[in-house]
Design a protein around this motif. Structure first.
Motif, mmCIF file in Angstrom:
data_model
loop_
_atom_site.group_PDB
_atom_site.id
_atom_site.type_symbol
_atom_site.label_atom_id
_atom_site.label_comp_id
_atom_site.label_asym_id
_atom_site.label_seq_id
_atom_site.Cartn_x
_atom_site.Cartn_y
_atom_site.Cartn_z
ATOM 1 N N ALA A 186 1.083 -0.927 -0.188
ATOM 2 C CA ALA A 186 -0.046 -0.204 -0.311
ATOM 3 C C ALA A 186 0.465 1.015 0.039
ATOM 4 C CB ALA A 186 -1.287 0.079 1.225
ATOM 5 N N ALA A 187 1.419 1.588 1.077
ATOM 6 C CA ALA A 187 1.801 3.176 1.249
ATOM 7 C C ALA A 187 3.933 3.517 0.073
ATOM 8 C CB ALA A 187 2.383 3.224 2.104
ATOM 9 N N ASN A 188 4.340 2.395 0.197
ATOM 10 C CA ASN A 188 5.853 2.350 -0.887
ATOM 11 C C ASN A 188 5.510 1.501 -1.859
ATOM 12 O OD1 ASN A 188 6.404 4.482 1.375
ATOM 13 N ND2 ASN A 188 6.257 2.721 2.971
ATOM 14 N N ASP A 189 4.216 1.387 -2.051
ATOM 15 C CA ASP A 189 4.068 1.212 -3.602
ATOM 16 C C ASP A 189 5.272 1.055 -4.883
ATOM 17 O OD1 ASP A 189 2.654 2.623 -3.974
ATOM 18 O OD2 ASP A 189 1.125 0.810 -4.294
ATOM 19 N N GLU A 190 4.460 2.710 -5.119
ATOM 20 C CA GLU A 190 5.792 3.297 -5.856
ATOM 21 C C GLU A 190 7.182 3.284 -6.128
ATOM 22 O OE1 GLU A 190 6.047 7.680 -8.008
ATOM 23 O OE2 GLU A 190 3.841 7.539 -6.554
ATOM 24 N N ALA A 191 8.025 3.904 -4.603
ATOM 25 C CA ALA A 191 8.712 3.290 -4.780
ATOM 26 C C ALA A 191 9.888 2.056 -4.722
ATOM 27 C CB ALA A 191 9.688 4.185 -3.546
ATOM 28 N N LEU A 192 9.108 1.545 -3.607
ATOM 29 C CA LEU A 192 9.481 -0.833 -4.727
ATOM 30 C C LEU A 192 9.185 -0.356 -5.922
ATOM 31 C CD1 LEU A 192 7.842 -1.861 -1.294
ATOM 32 C CD2 LEU A 192 9.983 -1.146 -1.238
ATOM 33 N N LEU A 193 8.369 -0.238 -6.974
ATOM 34 C CA LEU A 193 8.333 -0.851 -7.825
ATOM 35 C C LEU A 193 9.069 -0.470 -8.776
ATOM 36 C CD1 LEU A 193 4.483 -0.260 -9.852
ATOM 37 C CD2 LEU A 193 6.372 -2.183 -9.885
ATOM 38 N N ARG A 194 9.897 1.216 -8.042
ATOM 39 C CA ARG A 194 10.973 2.153 -9.262
ATOM 40 C C ARG A 194 12.302 1.529 -9.165
ATOM 41 N NH1 ARG A 194 10.254 6.348 -6.760
ATOM 42 N NH2 ARG A 194 11.931 6.601 -5.548
ATOM 43 N N LEU A 195 12.376 0.771 -7.539
ATOM 44 C CA LEU A 195 14.006 -0.112 -7.003
ATOM 45 C C LEU A 195 13.468 -1.096 -8.329
ATOM 46 C CD1 LEU A 195 13.844 0.314 -3.406
ATOM 47 C CD2 LEU A 195 15.373 1.623 -4.032
ATOM 48 N N THR A 196 12.425 -1.800 -8.242
ATOM 49 C CA THR A 196 13.157 -3.181 -8.753
ATOM 50 C C THR A 196 13.360 -2.950 -10.188
ATOM 51 O OG1 THR A 196 11.121 -4.164 -7.636
ATOM 52 C CG2 THR A 196 11.279 -5.343 -9.421
ATOM 53 N N LEU A 244 18.907 10.332 3.054
ATOM 54 C CA LEU A 244 18.810 8.487 2.367
ATOM 55 C C LEU A 244 17.896 8.193 3.850
ATOM 56 C CD1 LEU A 244 22.088 7.801 1.352
ATOM 57 C CD2 LEU A 244 20.445 7.955 0.366
ATOM 58 N N LEU A 245 17.656 8.327 4.959
ATOM 59 C CA LEU A 245 16.324 8.034 5.654
ATOM 60 C C LEU A 245 15.676 8.726 5.226
ATOM 61 C CD1 LEU A 245 16.288 5.956 7.765
ATOM 62 C CD2 LEU A 245 17.273 8.056 9.654
ATOM 63 N N ARG A 246 15.368 9.797 5.171
ATOM 64 C CA ARG A 246 13.749 10.012 4.719
ATOM 65 C C ARG A 246 13.377 9.566 3.178
ATOM 66 N NH1 ARG A 246 11.751 14.089 1.659
ATOM 67 N NH2 ARG A 246 13.911 14.583 0.116
ATOM 68 N N HIS A 247 14.496 9.584 2.539
ATOM 69 C CA HIS A 247 14.005 8.539 1.191
ATOM 70 C C HIS A 247 13.463 7.459 1.467
ATOM 71 C CE1 HIS A 247 14.689 12.285 -0.527
ATOM 72 N NE2 HIS A 247 13.962 11.515 -2.122
ATOM 73 N N TYR A 248 14.066 6.307 2.181
ATOM 74 C CA TYR A 248 14.649 4.858 2.615
ATOM 75 C C TYR A 248 14.192 4.113 3.663
ATOM 76 C CZ TYR A 248 16.285 6.091 -2.218
ATOM 77 O OH TYR A 248 16.264 6.003 -3.695
ATOM 78 N N GLY A 249 13.852 5.490 4.932
ATOM 79 C CA GLY A 249 13.471 4.650 6.330
ATOM 80 C C GLY A 249 12.910 4.062 6.148
ATOM 81 N N PHE A 250 11.590 4.077 4.974
ATOM 82 C CA PHE A 250 10.754 2.702 5.478
ATOM 83 C C PHE A 250 11.135 1.008 5.115
ATOM 84 C CE2 PHE A 250 10.658 3.905 1.065
ATOM 85 C CZ PHE A 250 10.231 2.605 0.473
ATOM 86 N N LEU A 251 11.969 1.458 4.028
ATOM 87 C CA LEU A 251 12.983 -0.229 4.328
ATOM 88 C C LEU A 251 13.292 -1.159 5.963
ATOM 89 C CD1 LEU A 251 14.991 0.320 0.928
ATOM 90 C CD2 LEU A 251 12.955 -1.044 0.837
ATOM 91 N N ARG A 252 12.875 -0.540 6.916
ATOM 92 C CA ARG A 252 13.642 -1.012 7.814
ATOM 93 C C ARG A 252 12.317 -1.893 8.608
ATOM 94 N NH1 ARG A 252 15.803 4.099 11.764
ATOM 95 N NH2 ARG A 252 17.829 4.529 11.224
ATOM 96 N N GLU A 253 10.964 -1.413 7.824
ATOM 97 C CA GLU A 253 10.205 -2.858 8.122
ATOM 98 C C GLU A 253 10.318 -4.253 7.308
ATOM 99 O OE1 GLU A 253 6.607 -1.005 6.547
ATOM 100 O OE2 GLU A 253 7.027 0.811 6.899
#
Length: 400
Positions: A186-196, A244-253
């Motif tokens: 849900a929340a960060n699918d756009e960023a995860l799609l871009r990284l993929t 970097l933490l602001r952009h990718y801090g959600f990856l800590r999950e």
């Protein structure tokens, strides 16, 4: 094992997957014996990490799959890590070609022993069309969250490690977790799609690799455009890590990425970016490329511009000017052979620091005496930075 029947290789199929389907199509005493027949004699007993000799593989398959270089490019992640950096295998002192060095089968195919991801829709399609599934390279990349063909989150194999070591396993032979990373979708699918997409584009690129100095200069220019450099060219540590933490801090999950985006992980990334030629984890390299350029195409275009039009003094201007930062290159070593020797000994030191929580110089001297003596004699500035003399007021465990 005598190979009498060869299956048809699928697009994007890993070498491990193709070897598993060869095993199914031919008679062998067991899977380990099949590995020896395909990749040459070896005492190694683990199927997933059996040493790969692609010259032998191409000979026993009668060249149907092409040359060893073709197999390496089309069925492994060797070219991907050659472009991104941070390959999981270590060349050692011999520095043999990847095709004949004997690196592990799953390391070449997947980039790690534990990464086994699949798309449920791809598997259903494979079973209906071919009666068997296969592992895809694009699903095993460090930042692969989605199957780009179906737009669905990837699933992860739940098979225990010993099962991979004992026999070949295809996707239909394993239980698949609903999502590979505990993905909430849900929340960060756009960023995860871009990284993929970024990782898949790097995998599929067939152009020449970007030279390391050009890559570093391009990144320095991008950091300057983002206001991350001081007037003297040093990177602003606090701004760099916080952004970097602001952009990718959600990856800590996600457990696989928590260490990379932790405070310690970002500090390691910051220190590696300060000097040209420093080794970085592939995940860190992908996060840098995504943050600075947004896509693989943009990075390649800016690198091409940098190589043709860039200022030749950019590297010198972007290098840190503080006296406590060692030079990126030991100017006493000017020839290619010396550079390779330096990188071998540095790599052994970095590997030791990663393996040992309480890494002190005396332990490194006992573990790698030759590399320790060489670094003390020829690369003391770099050695003091990454493996300083143990002090009670600054424990070594906090340094790496």
């Amino acid at each position: 094992m005598l190979i009498t029947r060869l299956p048809i290789a699928h697009n994007d199929e890993t070498l491990y997957s193709f070897a598993a389907r060869i095993r199914v199509s031919n008679a062998a005493r067991d899977d380990r014996s099949a590995c020896r027949g395909m990749f040459g004699s070896a005492a190694h007993m683990r199927v997933a990490e059996f040493p790969v000799n692609l010259v032998h593989f191409c000979r026993v398959t009668q060249g149907v799959m092409g040359t060893p270089e073709t197999v390496l490019a089309e069925m492994t992640l060797a070219n991907f890590f050659g472009r991104i950096g941070g390959h999981p295998w270590h060349a050692g002192s011999s520095a043999q070609p990847v095709a004949t060095a004997g690196y592990g089968l799953s390391s070449l195919s997947n980039g790690s022993v534990s990464t086994w991801r699949a798309c449920r829709q791809c598997l259903r399609s494979d079973l209906s069309a071919f009666a068997t599934g296969h592992w895809r390279r694009s699903h095993q990349l460090p930042t692969a969250f989605f199957c780009l063909q179906h737009g669905t989150p990837l699933s992860q194999s739940l098979a225990p490690a010993h099962a991979w070591h004992n026999r070949f396993m295809l996707p239909q032979d394993t239980a698949l977790r609903e999502t590979a990373h505990g993905f909430d979708g849900a929340a960060n699918d756009e960023a995860l799609l871009r990284l993929t997409q970024l990782a898949v584009d790097a995998l599929c690129d067939v152009g020449p690799s970007v030279v390391g100095d050009v890559t570093y200069a391009t990144m320095c220019r991008a950091l300057g455009d983002r206001g991350m450099l001081t007037h003297s060219g040093a990177i602003r540590r606090d701004a760099f890590c916080s952004e970097l933490l602001r952009h990718y801090g959600f990856l800590r999950e996600y457990p696989d990425f928590a260490a990379a985006v932790s405070a310690k992980g970002l500090d390691i990334l910051y220190r590696s970016v300060r000097c040209v030629g420093q080794w970085r984890r592939p995940l860190h390299n992908l996060l840098l490329l995504d943050w600075l350029f947004g896509s693989w195409k943009s990075f390649c275009e800016q690198s091409a511009w940098q190589s043709v039009m860039g200022c030749p003094n950019l590297l010198a201007e972007a290098a840190p000017s503080r006296s406590d930062v060692p030079p990126a290159v030991d100017h006493a070593i000017v020839n290619d052979t010396g550079d390779r020797v330096r990188e071998i000994h540095r790599r052994k030191c970095v590997d030791f620091l990663e393996r040992n929580t309480h890494a002190v110089r005396s332990r490194f001297a006992r573990a790698e005496p030759k590399s320790c003596r060489w670094l003390l004699a020829n690369d003391i500035a770099w050695f003091d930075q990454y493996c300083p003399i143990d002090q009670r007021d600054r424990p070594q465990a906090n340094l790496f």
